[in-house]
Design a protein around this motif. Sequence first.
Motif, PDB file in Angstrom:
ATOM      1  N   THR A 163      40.892  18.013  42.064  1.00  0.00           N
ATOM      2  CA  THR A 163      42.078  17.991  42.993  1.00  0.00           C
ATOM      3  C   THR A 163      42.952  17.052  42.652  1.00  0.00           C
ATOM      4  N   ALA A 164      42.591  15.690  42.790  1.00  0.00           N
ATOM      5  CA  ALA A 164      43.229  14.580  42.464  1.00  0.00           C
ATOM      6  C   ALA A 164      43.973  14.718  41.352  1.00  0.00           C
ATOM      7  N   ALA A 180      32.727  19.741  46.772  1.00  0.00           N
ATOM      8  CA  ALA A 180      31.731  18.926  45.730  1.00  0.00           C
ATOM      9  C   ALA A 180      32.741  17.862  45.187  1.00  0.00           C
ATOM     10  N   LYS A 181      32.188  16.756  44.773  1.00  0.00           N
ATOM     11  CA  LYS A 181      32.881  15.662  44.432  1.00  0.00           C
ATOM     12  C   LYS A 181      33.913  15.749  43.283  1.00  0.00           C
ATOM     13  N   VAL A 182      33.115  16.673  42.481  1.00  0.00           N
ATOM     14  CA  VAL A 182      33.823  17.052  41.144  1.00  0.00           C
ATOM     15  C   VAL A 182      35.012  17.905  41.556  1.00  0.00           C
TER      16      VAL A 182
END
Length: 108
Positions: free
Chosen positions: A74-75, A67-69
């Motif tokens: 993670t970033a 998922a984008k979230v």
Amino acid sequence: MNESRSTPDIDELADALLEATGQLCHIADHMVSAAEAGLSAPDAPPPSEVLRKLLAETLANARPGFAKVDVRRTAVVLRRTVRTIEREIYLVPADAPRENGSAGFDDA
């Protein structure tokens, strides 16, 4: 270095960082060596730019369904981790004087 006890989650993060950075260092070293050997086009962007673009394209094309979230989280974790590493781990030059007065590794 502070004597603190690690936890399984931090151990897993450290292992993942070592795995990723080892692979990225190998790729970056290869790209730099090729550029230094004159194997890149004269107008080629720096290896760091090429690697960043290559990583972004590879991750976008092979995205394993995260998922984008989760990718954004993670970033954030990676950025904070890198800042912590930069702040807490120091590299001492090999020729730096030691407390016993010797100049470095060659004097051992």
